[in-house]
Design a protein around this motif. Sequence first.
Motif, mmCIF file in Angstrom:
data_model
loop_
_atom_site.group_PDB
_atom_site.id
_atom_site.type_symbol
_atom_site.label_atom_id
_atom_site.label_comp_id
_atom_site.label_asym_id
_atom_site.label_seq_id
_atom_site.Cartn_x
_atom_site.Cartn_y
_atom_site.Cartn_z
ATOM 1 N N LEU A 1 0.831 -1.202 0.000
ATOM 2 C CA LEU A 1 0.000 0.000 0.000
ATOM 3 C C LEU A 1 0.866 1.252 0.000
ATOM 4 N N PHE A 2 1.852 1.278 0.899
ATOM 5 C CA PHE A 2 2.749 2.438 0.957
ATOM 6 C C PHE A 2 3.531 2.579 -0.343
ATOM 7 N N ALA A 3 4.029 1.451 -0.854
ATOM 8 C CA ALA A 3 4.838 1.499 -2.079
ATOM 9 C C ALA A 3 4.024 1.977 -3.273
ATOM 10 N N ALA A 4 2.725 1.730 -3.263
ATOM 11 C CA ALA A 4 1.867 2.152 -4.376
ATOM 12 C C ALA A 4 1.530 3.633 -4.322
ATOM 13 N N GLY A 5 1.906 4.316 -3.241
ATOM 14 C CA GLY A 5 1.664 5.752 -3.133
ATOM 15 C C GLY A 5 0.243 6.124 -2.814
ATOM 16 N N VAL A 6 -0.533 5.179 -2.267
ATOM 17 C CA VAL A 6 -1.950 5.447 -1.991
ATOM 18 C C VAL A 6 -2.188 5.889 -0.547
ATOM 19 N N VAL A 7 -1.122 5.907 0.256
ATOM 20 C CA VAL A 7 -1.237 6.283 1.660
ATOM 21 C C VAL A 7 -0.900 7.765 1.801
ATOM 22 N N HIS A 8 -1.708 8.477 2.575
ATOM 23 C CA HIS A 8 -1.501 9.916 2.772
ATOM 24 C C HIS A 8 -0.081 10.195 3.284
ATOM 25 N N PRO A 9 0.565 11.257 2.783
ATOM 26 C CA PRO A 9 1.937 11.554 3.196
ATOM 27 C C PRO A 9 2.119 11.685 4.709
ATOM 28 N N ASP A 10 1.110 12.153 5.423
ATOM 29 C CA ASP A 10 1.244 12.248 6.878
ATOM 30 C C ASP A 10 1.564 10.890 7.483
ATOM 31 N N ALA A 11 0.908 9.838 6.985
ATOM 32 C CA ALA A 11 1.169 8.496 7.493
ATOM 33 C C ALA A 11 2.525 7.998 7.022
ATOM 34 N N GLU A 12 2.878 8.344 5.814
ATOM 35 C CA GLU A 12 4.188 7.963 5.288
ATOM 36 C C GLU A 12 5.300 8.487 6.185
ATOM 37 N N LEU A 13 5.127 9.712 6.669
ATOM 38 C CA LEU A 13 6.144 10.340 7.510
ATOM 39 C C LEU A 13 5.953 10.044 8.991
ATOM 40 N N GLY A 14 4.850 9.369 9.326
ATOM 41 C CA GLY A 14 4.576 9.083 10.727
ATOM 42 C C GLY A 14 3.856 10.201 11.449
ATOM 43 N N LYS A 15 3.535 11.305 10.734
ATOM 44 C CA LYS A 15 2.877 12.439 11.389
ATOM 45 C C LYS A 15 1.477 12.087 11.876
ATOM 46 N N SER A 16 0.814 11.167 11.178
ATOM 47 C CA SER A 16 -0.567 10.856 11.530
ATOM 48 C C SER A 16 -0.674 10.194 12.892
ATOM 49 N N GLN A 17 0.449 9.700 13.421
ATOM 50 C CA GLN A 17 0.419 9.095 14.728
ATOM 51 C C GLN A 17 0.477 10.138 15.842
ATOM 52 N N ALA A 18 0.723 11.370 15.480
ATOM 53 C CA ALA A 18 0.829 12.410 16.502
ATOM 54 C C ALA A 18 -0.177 13.537 16.300
ATOM 55 N N THR A 19 -0.955 13.447 15.241
ATOM 56 C CA THR A 19 -1.911 14.520 14.970
ATOM 57 C C THR A 19 -3.314 13.942 14.810
ATOM 58 N N ASP A 20 -4.289 14.790 14.955
ATOM 59 C CA ASP A 20 -5.680 14.401 14.812
ATOM 60 C C ASP A 20 -5.995 14.240 13.328
ATOM 61 N N PRO A 21 -6.426 13.054 12.903
ATOM 62 C CA PRO A 21 -6.709 12.867 11.476
ATOM 63 C C PRO A 21 -8.012 13.511 11.024
ATOM 64 N N GLY A 22 -8.833 13.992 11.968
ATOM 65 C CA GLY A 22 -10.166 14.472 11.637
ATOM 66 C C GLY A 22 -10.240 15.547 10.579
ATOM 67 N N PRO A 23 -9.486 16.652 10.707
ATOM 68 C CA PRO A 23 -9.636 17.735 9.724
ATOM 69 C C PRO A 23 -9.328 17.319 8.287
ATOM 70 N N LYS A 24 -8.269 16.546 8.093
ATOM 71 C CA LYS A 24 -7.933 16.145 6.721
ATOM 72 C C LYS A 24 -8.883 15.074 6.196
ATOM 73 N N PHE A 25 -9.423 14.273 7.074
ATOM 74 C CA PHE A 25 -10.453 13.311 6.675
ATOM 75 C C PHE A 25 -11.709 14.060 6.233
ATOM 76 N N ALA A 26 -12.090 15.068 7.007
ATOM 77 C CA ALA A 26 -13.267 15.869 6.656
ATOM 78 C C ALA A 26 -13.051 16.642 5.362
ATOM 79 N N ALA A 27 -11.800 17.049 5.119
ATOM 80 C CA ALA A 27 -11.489 17.793 3.899
ATOM 81 C C ALA A 27 -11.379 16.886 2.681
ATOM 82 N N GLY A 28 -11.420 15.574 2.894
ATOM 83 C CA GLY A 28 -11.362 14.639 1.780
ATOM 84 C C GLY A 28 -9.965 14.348 1.281
ATOM 85 N N GLU A 29 -8.928 14.671 2.087
ATOM 86 C CA GLU A 29 -7.560 14.362 1.672
ATOM 87 C C GLU A 29 -7.293 12.860 1.677
#
Length: 562
Positions: free
Chosen positions: A315-343
């Motif tokens: 999944l990561f290699a295919a580039g379908v995972v949001h960059p925040d997760a790729e960098l590990g940022k999603s583990q320290a931030t609230d995913p709600g706003p970008k989910f609501a924005a449709g990112e």
Amino acid sequence: MTPNAASSAPSRRTFLASTAVAAAAVTGGMPLLTACGSADSGARGGTSAGKNARKLLPAYVAGNVVAPDIPAKNGSAAGFTHRLDLAGLKTSVPRKLGKGNKVTVMSPFWGSPPKQDNAYYRAMNDLVGVDVRWQNQDGNTYEQKLGAVLASSDVPDVVVIPGWNMNGKIPSAVISKFADLGPYLSGDAVKDYPNLAAIPTDAWQRSIFGGKLRGLPQPAPYVTGIVPLYRKDVFDKEGYRVPRSADEFMALAKDITNAKAKRWACLDMKWTAFQMFGVFSGSEKPLGWNLTDGKLVNRIETDEYLETLEWTRKLFAAGVVHPDAELGKSQATDPGPKFAAGEFLIYANNISQWWSRTAEQATHNPEFKIWGMDVFGHDGGDPHLWAEQPAGIFAFVNKKASEAVIRDVLAVADATAAPYGTKEYMLTNYGVEGTHYTVKKGVPTKTDQGNIDVLNAYVMIASPAPTIAHPDFPEVAKGQVEWQQRMGAFTTKSSFYGMQITEPSRYTNLGNDFEQLEDDVVRGRKKIGDMQQAVSDWRSRGGDKLRDWYKKILDENGPAAG
């Protein structure tokens, strides 16, 4: 009011911290404790449950004060989909059981503790006839405070201990410092406290420490609480179909992703992949073991574990995972706003977010609709899911407490374990009408004062059988319960389900590096071969000896699950 979990690819601590607060906030009326702890109780390593525990358990007497709209099934919570008739609330405790004793309670608290003599505390104490005095402690540093208090001679009358704080010397302190509640609750004795009698037996099983019934539990559904959540409104608009296999998920993810338009399919889906491939639970050390074909096997030794990591890596290699997760940022931030924005359109998280995201977006984004995908088998067949523990937070009574104080603690617990739809439940979870909540069209909503006072308190002493009720969004409550019931039909209880187990201290750090290594493998920083080598090293450094230790427990006690 349910807080947001902090991680999209949740770590053990993050999940439990968020769900503990969710349970305390109880806007949804459900202790959503389906994630993980570390070690559990037992002196010097060992178990305090199994076949020998049967005689210690309270008799189960189902409550009949309020009937749910959707009865519990397959390990699910019970569900309520109608708005409450607040003028017609039932009474589950017809008389005050308390005798007026002063009871001190130490409990974790997330946020700023309210003043001791606030209107909520006064009303609750008047309801139960007990003078409860709170010693709230910062939930983020609670384990350190616990260790210091339990090592002293000045232990409060009641101490609340979450399962994830059962580390170091705390499990042995539970056994040496806290009272045996068996004389008051085992067998038919519990019938003096009808709401406690209605707590499911599995939750009481988890409350046995050192061969004695010591804990008052917060029950939880044993169905996994980690849901693949998705933007149903976008799926419907774009014509996307919910996948039913690993290959279908990959194809859908590629179809969704358009990096130039700042849209990706998902966040880190490792936890859902563990479910898809049928990997034993990773939420607690004992649940990671299971007797398979006559041999005790750990989750990290299975082909399914490696297949999960390989699929997630793709999944990561295919580039379908949001960059925040790729960098590990999603583990320290609230995913709600970008989910609501449709990112991104899909992420795995605690079931509590199904309601909390809905509530967040309801007023300013009415088209927004979050829903939960059914977990599917990786090959398109039925999934094979593994049960989580049926209780995760416990209240204990000081061994030095008099019988009168113990009885008053049980009086409090009987009130706080009152079911949804009762006066006691409303007061415990919402406070005083007009002061702590208001009612509009049958939906209770906390006031600012309610959000200060009615939090992390009496719900920590004991809770009713798991319940999901969202009067503001009944369709979400229905969706959550029905999701649990469907997934529960594919859920198996592993060998150490329901047991309180503490591994010997020499094994405490044996598996510490695996979660980080998993994340490195799925992000391409390490290879599957690195994980295979780590598993081999784990076996030689103590994994095989730990297996023998667990096998002895199983041989001596038998499985707890019937």
